[in-house]
Write a protein that holds these residues in place. Structure first.
Motif, PDB file in Angstrom:
ATOM      1  N   THR A  83       0.831  -1.198   0.000  1.00  0.00           N
ATOM      2  CA  THR A  83       0.000   0.000   0.000  1.00  0.00           C
ATOM      3  C   THR A  83       0.861   1.242   0.000  1.00  0.00           C
ATOM      4  N   VAL A  84       0.272   2.349  -0.403  1.00  0.00           N
ATOM      5  CA  VAL A  84       0.922   3.660  -0.363  1.00  0.00           C
ATOM      6  C   VAL A  84       0.044   4.562   0.496  1.00  0.00           C
ATOM      7  N   MET A  85       0.567   5.014   1.612  1.00  0.00           N
ATOM      8  CA  MET A  85      -0.209   5.813   2.547  1.00  0.00           C
ATOM      9  C   MET A  85      -0.609   7.167   1.945  1.00  0.00           C
ATOM     10  N   ILE A  86      -1.793   7.643   2.326  1.00  0.00           N
ATOM     11  CA  ILE A  86      -2.303   8.943   1.890  1.00  0.00           C
ATOM     12  C   ILE A  86      -2.012   9.970   2.975  1.00  0.00           C
ATOM     13  N   ASP A  87      -1.542  11.131   2.596  1.00  0.00           N
ATOM     14  CA  ASP A  87      -1.226  12.186   3.558  1.00  0.00           C
ATOM     15  C   ASP A  87      -2.439  12.503   4.430  1.00  0.00           C
ATOM     16  N   GLY A  88      -2.202  12.545   5.739  1.00  0.00           N
ATOM     17  CA  GLY A  88      -3.265  12.917   6.665  1.00  0.00           C
ATOM     18  C   GLY A  88      -4.196  11.797   7.047  1.00  0.00           C
ATOM     19  N   LEU A  89      -3.958  10.572   6.537  1.00  0.00           N
ATOM     20  CA  LEU A  89      -4.776   9.419   6.893  1.00  0.00           C
ATOM     21  C   LEU A  89      -3.886   8.317   7.432  1.00  0.00           C
ATOM     22  N   TRP A  90      -4.259   7.779   8.592  1.00  0.00           N
ATOM     23  CA  TRP A  90      -3.449   6.719   9.196  1.00  0.00           C
ATOM     24  C   TRP A  90      -3.951   5.350   8.743  1.00  0.00           C
ATOM     25  N   GLY A  91      -3.043   4.531   8.203  1.00  0.00           N
ATOM     26  CA  GLY A  91      -3.376   3.165   7.841  1.00  0.00           C
ATOM     27  C   GLY A  91      -4.276   3.013   6.629  1.00  0.00           C
ATOM     28  N   VAL A  92      -4.415   4.050   5.811  1.00  0.00           N
ATOM     29  CA  VAL A  92      -5.310   4.000   4.657  1.00  0.00           C
ATOM     30  C   VAL A  92      -4.555   4.452   3.416  1.00  0.00           C
ATOM     31  N   GLY A  93      -4.700   3.686   2.336  1.00  0.00           N
ATOM     32  CA  GLY A  93      -4.067   4.083   1.092  1.00  0.00           C
ATOM     33  C   GLY A  93      -4.329   3.075   0.001  1.00  0.00           C
ATOM     34  N   PRO A  94      -4.131   3.445  -1.249  1.00  0.00           N
ATOM     35  CA  PRO A  94      -4.352   2.516  -2.359  1.00  0.00           C
ATOM     36  C   PRO A  94      -3.359   1.361  -2.302  1.00  0.00           C
ATOM     37  N   GLY A  95      -3.833   0.184  -2.696  1.00  0.00           N
ATOM     38  CA  GLY A  95      -2.976  -0.993  -2.684  1.00  0.00           C
ATOM     39  C   GLY A  95      -3.804  -2.260  -2.718  1.00  0.00           C
ATOM     40  N   LYS A  96      -3.146  -3.386  -2.441  1.00  0.00           N
ATOM     41  CA  LYS A  96      -3.812  -4.685  -2.483  1.00  0.00           C
ATOM     42  C   LYS A  96      -3.418  -5.516  -1.270  1.00  0.00           C
ATOM     43  N   MET A  97      -4.345  -6.389  -0.873  1.00  0.00           N
ATOM     44  CA  MET A  97      -4.081  -7.310   0.223  1.00  0.00           C
ATOM     45  C   MET A  97      -4.666  -8.675  -0.125  1.00  0.00           C
ATOM     46  N   GLN A  98      -3.899  -9.716   0.124  1.00  0.00           N
ATOM     47  CA  GLN A  98      -4.369 -11.084  -0.088  1.00  0.00           C
ATOM     48  C   GLN A  98      -4.217 -11.863   1.216  1.00  0.00           C
TER      49      GLN A  98
ATOM     50  N   ARG B 269     -10.639  11.868   6.991  1.00  0.00           N
ATOM     51  CA  ARG B 269      -9.657  12.576   7.824  1.00  0.00           C
ATOM     52  C   ARG B 269     -10.329  13.169   9.061  1.00  0.00           C
ATOM     53  N   SER B 270     -11.499  13.755   8.885  1.00  0.00           N
ATOM     54  CA  SER B 270     -12.222  14.357  10.010  1.00  0.00           C
ATOM     55  C   SER B 270     -12.601  13.298  11.036  1.00  0.00           C
ATOM     56  N   PHE B 271     -13.009  12.120  10.564  1.00  0.00           N
ATOM     57  CA  PHE B 271     -13.380  11.041  11.474  1.00  0.00           C
ATOM     58  C   PHE B 271     -12.171  10.573  12.285  1.00  0.00           C
ATOM     59  N   GLN B 272     -11.041  10.365  11.617  1.00  0.00           N
ATOM     60  CA  GLN B 272      -9.839   9.946  12.335  1.00  0.00           C
ATOM     61  C   GLN B 272      -9.374  11.023  13.306  1.00  0.00           C
ATOM     62  N   GLN B 273      -9.515  12.268  12.935  1.00  0.00           N
ATOM     63  CA  GLN B 273      -9.112  13.351  13.818  1.00  0.00           C
ATOM     64  C   GLN B 273      -9.979  13.379  15.076  1.00  0.00           C
TER      65      GLN B 273
END
Length: 424
Positions: A203-218, A292-296
């Motif tokens: 995954t590639v993390m998105i600025d300002g978001l913890w643990g969230v970003g585009p990518g894949k998981m198997q 972002r607002s929810f995580q904040q």
């Protein structure tokens, strides 16, 4: 000069038991006396991570900027509280910081067992490897966990299932008798066992978001079982699945995030052996600023009052969040779709439902009717099901009912007569 130590502590104090209210003969309830307070206040508990850091240029036999070995421990537990973990070893975390700025981490949980109040959890060695690139955004990882077993989960007899002949006009007595019989009835014991677990992600993390970003998981598991053990009977396999695979894909653009999940397996539910089982889910166009607002909000709650405050935000906090984020979330035109699929005796069936915002309501519409009516006016809901007629007799038999062909035909005719179902 080439080594140092660090200590990280997460401390919390368990809540004191709340005094129960005392009931009168009438409808009034008075508070319990103040003397019911505990004799000694709860002791603080601490999760401690002790780290040994070896600095470069050669750290721990590696050409690296640093190698960090961390050990976890629980402190503040009395002897009684420690007893359930007597056969468990605490986990370790080993990290390597490379000169390029990238990092490698391994989290290791040794095989062990924990038991408390009749429930036993056993696990094999688990290893989780994670690598972070020098950009501090690109993360890859994989894990292996050969076995996890949770045994002894109790399923008490439900009061409404007890066949008792009681006077209908004496509801209080009936309730007391049912509760007493349910408590005296031996509870069923349930065991959940999963073997051959593993997985990988990138995954590639998105600025300002913890643990969230585009990518894949198997993820995959060789098998999973749910076994029910009655006090006076033989073990019964409630459900059994094999060759379980799960894939998750997350995609993002400048403003929104979309998630898709796919799960496949072969297995048995009760007496029904399915050739294939599938689950599909799509969540589309979630607004990134709203996330972002929810995580904040969660972070601010944790800073103010710890984990309990973060997990249970106040009504004022939720109202402020909805006022700020609801218009953003709806304006992105989010959508949700879910589908369950199965194949049994060569016939395929499925159930699907979903919802989509087609047009965001205007401020005037919201002021006139409120959020929900205005939102529904510009949204679309859908639901559908395809059930092979050949399944019906077997499903009825699995639920303890025998149905002949005439009864099946009558049930199908009744369903089609309502206009909500049709025979193909």
């Amino acid at each position: 000069f080439f080594s140092s130590q660090a200590k990280w502590v997460l401390e919390w104090t368990p809540s004191a038991p709340k005094a129960e209210a005392a009931e009168h003969d009438g409808d009034e309830v008075e508070p319990a006396p103040a003397a019911a307070a505990p004799a000694t206040p709860p002791k603080p508990m601490r999760l401690v991570m002790n780290s040994d850091i070896r600095h470069g240029p050669v750290a721990g036999g590696k050409l690296a900027a640093a190698v960090v070995e961390s050990r976890f421990a629980l402190e503040g537990l009395d002897e009684q509280a420690k007893q359930p973990f007597a056969k468990a070893s605490m986990s370790t975390l080993t990290g390597v910081r490379h000169y390029s700025g990238s990092s490698d981490w391994r989290f290791a949980l040794p095989a062990g067992e924990a038991a408390d109040k009749g429930v036993t959890v056993r696990w094999a060695d688990m290893a989780y490897d994670v690598s972070m690139a020098s950009d501090q955004k690109t993360i890859r990882g994989e894990f292996k966990w050969p076995e996890l077993v949770i045994a002894g989960l109790s399923k008490p007899a439900a009061e409404e299932e007890l066949d008792l002949e009681l006077e209908e006009d004496d509801e209080e007595a009936a309730s007391e008798v049912k509760a007493a019989v349910a408590a005296a009835t031996p509870a069923e014991q349930m065991t959940i066992a999963v073997k051959g677990m593993g997985g990988a992600f990138n995954t590639v993390m998105i600025d300002g978001l913890w643990g969230v970003g585009p990518g894949k998981m198997q993820m995959q598991a060789a098998s999973a079982q749910v076994i029910n053990q009655k006090a006076d009977g033989q073990p019964e396999t409630v459900a059994e699945f094999k060759d379980i695979t799960a894939d998750t894909t997350m995609e993002a653009d400048a403003k929104t995030l979309s998630i898709s999940n796919h799960v496949k397996s072969v297995g048995r539910i009760g007496p029904l052996a399915f050739e294939s089982l599938g689950y599909e889910e799509k969540i589309q166009r979630l607004d990134l600023d709203a996330l972002r607002s929810f995580q904040q909000m969660l972070l601010e709650g944790y800073r103010q009052g710890g984990l309990a405050k973060a997990l249970e935000p106040s009504e004022e906090q939720m109202a402020a969040l909805m006022e700020k984020s609801a218009p953003q979330l709806v304006a992105a035109l989010p959508a949700y779709q879910m589908k369950l699929k199965a194949s049994y005796q060569g016939n395929a069936g499925e159930v699907a439902y979903g919802a989509e915002v087609l047009k965001a309501p205007s401020a005037e519409q919201v002021a006139e009717t409120g959020w929900m009516p205005a939102l529904l006016k510009g949204s679309a809901l859908n639901a559908s099901a395809r059930l092979p007629k050949a399944w019906l007799a077997n499903i009825a038999k699995a639920s303890g009912q025998e149905m002949g062909p005439e009864e099946i035909d009558a049930m199908v005719e009744m369903a089609t007569g309502t206009g909500f179902a049709r025979v193909e």
